[in-house]
Design an enzyme around this catalytic site. Structure first.
Site, PDB file in Angstrom:
ATOM      1  N   LYS A  43      80.960  44.046  -5.357  1.00 55.41           N
ATOM      2  CA  LYS A  43      82.574  43.487  -5.398  1.00 55.41           C
ATOM      3  C   LYS A  43      83.131  43.824  -4.264  1.00 55.41           C
ATOM      4  O   LYS A  43      82.790  44.751  -3.360  1.00 55.41           O
ATOM      5  CB  LYS A  43      82.982  44.036  -6.685  1.00 55.41           C
ATOM      6  CG  LYS A  43      83.375  45.188  -6.697  1.00 55.41           C
ATOM      7  CD  LYS A  43      84.367  45.820  -7.895  1.00 55.41           C
ATOM      8  CE  LYS A  43      84.750  47.130  -7.902  1.00 55.41           C
ATOM      9  NZ  LYS A  43      85.315  47.588  -9.273  1.00 55.41           N
ATOM     10  N   ARG A  84      91.545  49.332 -20.160  1.00 55.81           N
ATOM     11  CA  ARG A  84      91.774  48.196 -19.200  1.00 55.81           C
ATOM     12  C   ARG A  84      91.175  46.783 -19.760  1.00 55.81           C
ATOM     13  O   ARG A  84      91.996  45.710 -20.030  1.00 55.81           O
ATOM     14  CB  ARG A  84      91.261  48.645 -18.156  1.00 55.81           C
ATOM     15  CG  ARG A  84      91.469  47.912 -16.890  1.00 55.81           C
ATOM     16  CD  ARG A  84      90.808  48.339 -15.591  1.00 55.81           C
ATOM     17  NE  ARG A  84      89.355  48.393 -15.484  1.00 55.81           N
ATOM     18  CZ  ARG A  84      88.877  48.994 -14.462  1.00 55.81           C
ATOM     19  NH1 ARG A  84      89.435  49.325 -13.298  1.00 55.81           N
ATOM     20  NH2 ARG A  84      87.457  48.954 -14.518  1.00 55.81           N
ATOM     21  N   TYR A 116     105.379  56.696  19.294  1.00 56.86           N
ATOM     22  CA  TYR A 116     106.573  56.121  18.605  1.00 56.86           C
ATOM     23  C   TYR A 116     107.359  57.603  17.632  1.00 56.86           C
ATOM     24  O   TYR A 116     106.650  58.343  17.061  1.00 56.86           O
ATOM     25  CB  TYR A 116     106.273  55.197  17.533  1.00 56.86           C
ATOM     26  CG  TYR A 116     106.066  53.608  18.086  1.00 56.86           C
ATOM     27  CD1 TYR A 116     107.094  53.095  18.824  1.00 56.86           C
ATOM     28  CD2 TYR A 116     104.994  52.932  17.953  1.00 56.86           C
ATOM     29  CE1 TYR A 116     107.073  51.875  19.425  1.00 56.86           C
ATOM     30  CE2 TYR A 116     104.822  51.798  18.322  1.00 56.86           C
ATOM     31  CZ  TYR A 116     105.773  51.306  18.993  1.00 56.86           C
ATOM     32  OH  TYR A 116     105.739  49.814  19.725  1.00 56.86           O
ATOM     33  N   MET A 174     100.178  49.993  15.405  1.00 60.96           N
ATOM     34  CA  MET A 174      99.520  48.900  14.938  1.00 60.96           C
ATOM     35  C   MET A 174      98.012  48.444  15.471  1.00 60.96           C
ATOM     36  O   MET A 174      97.251  48.092  14.780  1.00 60.96           O
ATOM     37  CB  MET A 174     100.406  47.501  15.253  1.00 60.96           C
ATOM     38  CG  MET A 174     100.140  46.412  14.599  1.00 60.96           C
ATOM     39  SD  MET A 174     100.858  44.724  14.900  1.00 60.96           S
ATOM     40  CE  MET A 174     102.297  45.173  13.728  1.00 60.96           C
TER      41      MET A 174
END
Length: 357
Positions: free
Chosen positions: A35, A130, A253, A302
């Site tokens: 999956k 669940r 940063y 990023m």
């Protein structure tokens, strides 16, 4: 020219891990759980590396159809079953085994004009809380389905909430055993953790997931040595810049890393937009460069991250940097990032190159 951030998927490692699992649970058939695009490893890689599986278990119907379109003729299990009555058309067309975990699915099955009988896995809620029917409703639903000519076979399926806990597994198994005495069903119970820690749960079918990809769901040196699972995914990138930083300077940063000595640093073209976790510490997270284990320093950006090259004198522009794989455990990175290896593998960005080997 594309960026060099790449995941390498070893089909040989996949095949080796499957063999290890089959040898350990040699009386059970194997649903290889693929999956979420094979936990980020791609369906294509799964087909190449897991040819010897008994069947594939997927989440979405389009994954099942993709398997058929790429030549897989063996069993396919739809782990959450169908979501719409119209899905039953493709389930019949492509001969897919479906899970039923709720009354609304049961009603769709009853109403739908199924031309060819289908195989059903009926989900028992034995303690995961669940999906699935409780004990009483399970027995009722089992008898209900067994009277339908459109159902060719029924299997009891359940899921362990804490597969390494003997107490929890035994509590769930007691419920399963009670039903087994009444119905004597085919059983599909064990996920990765239960496969490893509780052999009495193996039964007719097992459902390995994370262990197929070379990752133990719970770190254990003894178990690790016994199974010798091989990491399937390697995340790597390249150094695109090298800087000599003077002492008493901040790096990156937010002024999150302060250097009180001169530093040789490398800028690597991988960041959180590629799927690398932003949440790792500002120092100490390992990477592997030219045979040397070093560390990330400063914030993950990023598109880039910064590494310490003081102990890597041979590093240069273009040098490969392993972020996880054979030399850096993804479990180690996930702990430092306060997440799981499952999440790290599944969240690799689509912009990252994939090489299936």
């Amino acid at each position: 020219m594309p960026r060099k951030t790449t995941i390498r998927i070893s089909s040989n490692a996949l095949a080796s891990n499957l063999r290890t699992i089959k040898n350990y649970a040699n009386k059970s058939k194997v649903w290889s759980v693929i999956k979420s695009n094979a936990y980020g490893h791609t369906i294509k890689a799964a087909l190449k590396g897991l040819k010897e599986t008994s069947g594939f278990a997927v989440l979405e119907l389009n994954e099942a159809v993709l398997l058929r379109e790429n030549g897989w003729n063996g069993p396919i299990l739809l782990l959450e079953g169908f979501f719409e009555e119209s899905d039953l058309l493709e389930i019949c067309q492509y001969k897919i085994t479906t899970v039923i975990h709720n009354d609304w699915q049961l009603n769709y099955i009853k109403q739908y004009d199924i031309k060819s009988p289908i195989d059903v896995y009926l989900k028992l809620n034995s303690g995961m809380n669940r999906l699935g029917f409780n004990e009483k409703d399970f027995i009722r639903t089992w008898y209900d389905l067994s009277n339908l000519k459109k159902i060719s076979s029924l299997t009891l399926m359940s899921h362990f909430s804490l597969g390494f806990s003997t107490k929890t597994v035994n509590k769930q198994m007691n419920i399963i055993r009670k039903i087994f005495k009444i119905l004597n069903p085919t059983l599909c119970l064990a996920n990765s953790t239960a496969i490893i820690f509780h052999t009495y749960t193996h039964k007719d079918w097992i459902r390995p997931g994370i262990i197929l990809y070379g990752i133990l769901p719970k770190e254990n040196k003894k178990i690790s040595k016994k199974f010798n699972l091989k990491p399937v995914m390697t995340l790597e990138s390249r150094i695109i810049s090298i800087q000599n930083i003077k002492s008493k300077e901040y790096i990156g940063y937010g002024k999150n890393y302060y250097s009180n000595k001169s530093n040789l640093i490398g800028i690597v073209s991988c960041g959180y937009a590629d799927g690398y976790p932003f949440s790792v510490p500002f120092s100490g997270t390992p990477v592997f460069v030219n045979g040397t284990r070093t560390q990330i320093i400063g914030s993950v950006c990023m598109d880039m991250l910064t590494i310490d090259l003081n102990d890597c004198p041979n590093a240069k522009i273009g040098s490969k940097v392993e972020l996880w794989g054979n030399n850096i455990s993804i479990n180690e990175i996930s702990k430092l990032a306060n997440t799981t290896s499952y999440e790290l593998m599944c969240r690799i960005s689509s912009r990252v190159l994939v090489k299936i080997e």
